[in-house]
Scaffold this active site. Structure first.
Site, PDB file in Angstrom:
ATOM      1  N   TYR A 113       0.833  -1.301  -0.005  1.00  0.00           N
ATOM      2  CA  TYR A 113      -0.169  -0.004  -0.013  1.00  0.00           C
ATOM      3  C   TYR A 113       1.022   1.330   0.086  1.00  0.00           C
ATOM      4  CZ  TYR A 113       0.785   1.084   5.038  1.00  0.00           C
ATOM      5  OH  TYR A 113       1.506   1.455   6.259  1.00  0.00           O
ATOM      6  N   ARG A 161       8.336   4.180  -4.557  1.00  0.00           N
ATOM      7  CA  ARG A 161       8.237   3.244  -3.576  1.00  0.00           C
ATOM      8  C   ARG A 161       7.416   2.195  -3.781  1.00  0.00           C
ATOM      9  NH1 ARG A 161       7.625   5.524   2.630  1.00  0.00           N
ATOM     10  NH2 ARG A 161       5.658   5.643   1.928  1.00  0.00           N
ATOM     11  N   ARG A 182      -7.406 -20.444  -2.224  1.00  0.00           N
ATOM     12  CA  ARG A 182      -6.442 -20.240  -0.880  1.00  0.00           C
ATOM     13  C   ARG A 182      -5.313 -21.644  -1.104  1.00  0.00           C
ATOM     14  NH1 ARG A 182      -4.813 -21.806   4.107  1.00  0.00           N
ATOM     15  NH2 ARG A 182      -3.815 -20.070   5.186  1.00  0.00           N
ATOM     16  N   LYS A 222       6.679  -1.655   2.161  1.00  0.00           N
ATOM     17  CA  LYS A 222       5.323  -1.354   2.719  1.00  0.00           C
ATOM     18  C   LYS A 222       4.366  -2.405   2.349  1.00  0.00           C
ATOM     19  CE  LYS A 222       3.045   3.220   3.367  1.00  0.00           C
ATOM     20  NZ  LYS A 222       3.277   3.378   4.678  1.00  0.00           N
ATOM     21  N   GLU A 271      11.645   2.847  14.459  1.00  0.00           N
ATOM     22  CA  GLU A 271      10.849   3.845  13.611  1.00  0.00           C
ATOM     23  C   GLU A 271       9.672   3.734  14.665  1.00  0.00           C
ATOM     24  OE1 GLU A 271       9.789   3.159   9.825  1.00  0.00           O
ATOM     25  OE2 GLU A 271       9.904   0.916   9.895  1.00  0.00           O
TER      26      GLU A 271
HETATM   27  N1  PDD Z   1       2.901   5.120   7.128  1.00  0.00           N
HETATM   28  N2  PDD Z   1       7.494   4.164   8.818  1.00  0.00           N
HETATM   29  C1  PDD Z   1       6.237   3.248   8.680  1.00  0.00           C
HETATM   30  C2  PDD Z   1       6.187   1.931   9.491  1.00  0.00           C
HETATM   31  C3  PDD Z   1       5.216   3.838   8.146  1.00  0.00           C
HETATM   32  O1  PDD Z   1       3.823   2.977   8.250  1.00  0.00           O
HETATM   33  C4  PDD Z   1       5.383   5.170   7.498  1.00  0.00           C
HETATM   34  C5  PDD Z   1       4.167   5.642   6.985  1.00  0.00           C
HETATM   35  C6  PDD Z   1       6.199   5.746   7.629  1.00  0.00           C
HETATM   36  C7  PDD Z   1       6.427   7.266   7.062  1.00  0.00           C
HETATM   37  O2  PDD Z   1       6.755   7.181   5.631  1.00  0.00           O
HETATM   38  P1  PDD Z   1       6.077   8.240   4.702  1.00  0.00           P
HETATM   39  O3  PDD Z   1       6.846   9.497   5.230  1.00  0.00           O
HETATM   40  O4  PDD Z   1       6.774   7.906   3.222  1.00  0.00           O
HETATM   41  O5  PDD Z   1       4.829   8.384   5.007  1.00  0.00           O
HETATM   42  C8  PDD Z   1       7.416   5.246   8.426  1.00  0.00           C
HETATM   43  C9  PDD Z   1       1.560   5.671   6.497  1.00  0.00           C
HETATM   44  C10 PDD Z   1       1.316   7.051   6.726  1.00  0.00           C
HETATM   45  C11 PDD Z   1       0.570   5.013   7.061  1.00  0.00           C
HETATM   46  O6  PDD Z   1       0.691   3.585   7.260  1.00  0.00           O
HETATM   47  O7  PDD Z   1      -0.665   5.366   7.126  1.00  0.00           O
END
Ligand code: PDD
Length: 287
Positions: A33, A52, A100, A147, A179
């Protein structure tokens, strides 16, 4: 009034958009996502988010559902159809639908959905006043640079943190902050250096982080890429987090330790203002 959303080639009313129960995202969290902020009808850092998305899909061998330019067209279309001035555009691509089976067939057709969410980003109380973050052991798998929609660790950690009065939770591994559950972590040291962890498989390479690094350089703020410990976070002069939906959000407490004087610090405020300016003036206008 319901939204118009995008699903596999069509724009539909949200109540008419359905995905198969055999979607591999639903069954295996087998998908990727992205979230892009929209401020003043402009897509913020969207090139970075689309790049990304492409990288994440490549890493788990899901083909792009279409060219990047076409995905951008869908985002723009959704913003226009929903008259979204402020909020986010969410994109999700899963491997597709099939009975599945852990093993998947080559050549599956991905499921691609996208929708908007209207929300106040710039004037959110968290952005204005700063937030408290909790800390906990990092519960996630070893490829956090991808992601994926496999977010249960984050969901449970955030729920617990929220119940304890925290806005976000910072993950810790081997004594170092990785993070936030859904954001990148930063601290300002006593020597006035902003620290953020270098990109690796241990963290998501934040798009907001990347944009901010460039801005900081232009504005004479030093951001050093170095891992920092929980202890360093406790002793920080300032702290903040970044993400598409939280922009630059000041942190005024880490667990029970107050950061600085318990209000957003001047370096954080400067970076926050610079990032907002970028979002409002240098990003892609849609509306
Ligand atoms: N999340 N680290 C993680 C684990 C994240 O899920 C996110 C973003 C970030 C920051 O990435 P960016 O600056 O590219 O948004 C760092 C999004 C906003 C979400 O899951 O809704």
């Amino acid at each position: 009034m319901g939204r118009t959303v995008y699903i596999n080639g069509a724009f539909k009313a949200e109540e008419d958009a359905f995905i198969s129960i055999f979607d591999r995202g639903f069954l295996f969290a087998d998908g990727i996502y992205e979230v892009t902020a929209v401020i003043d009808g402009r897509l913020v850092d969207n090139d970075l988010h689309l790049a990304r998305l492409e990288r994440s899909l490549h890493e788990i061998a899901i083909p792009m559902p279409m060219a990047i330019e076409q995905i951008l067209e869908i985002q723009v279309d959704l913003i226009r159809r929903n008259q979204l001035r402020e909020g986010v555009v969410y994109l999700q691509v899963t491997r597709g639908s099939a009975d599945r089976d852990f093993g998947y067939a080559e050549g599956m057709r991905p499921n691609f959905i996208a929708f908007t969410q209207a929300k106040s980003l710039v004037d959110a109380p968290s952005v204005r006043n700063g937030v408290a973050v909790d800390v906990t052991d990092d519960p996630r798998w070893s490829r956090r640079d991808i992601k994926t929609i496999m977010l249960l660790g984050q969901v449970l950690a955030k729920k617990k943190a929220n119940a304890g009065g925290f806005h976000e939770v910072w993950f810790v591994e081997d004594g170092y902050i990785t993070e936030g559950a859904s954001s990148t972590a930063f601290i300002l040291t006593k020597d006035n250096v902003v620290l953020t962890r270098p990109n690796s498989q241990a963290v998501l390479p934040g798009c907001t982080r990347r944009a901010l690094q460039k801005l900081a350089k232009e504005g004479g703020v030093i951001i050093e890429e170095r891992r920092f410990t929980l202890q360093e976070a406790y002793e920080a002069k300032e702290a903040f987090l970044t993400s598409a939906s939280s922009l630059v959000t000041p942190i005024i407490r880490v667990a029970q330790r107050v950061i600085g004087d318990g209000t957003p610090g001047p370096v954080t405020r400067r970076l926050q203002a610079a990032y907002l300016d970028l979002a409002r003036t240098r990003s892609e206008p849609v509306l």
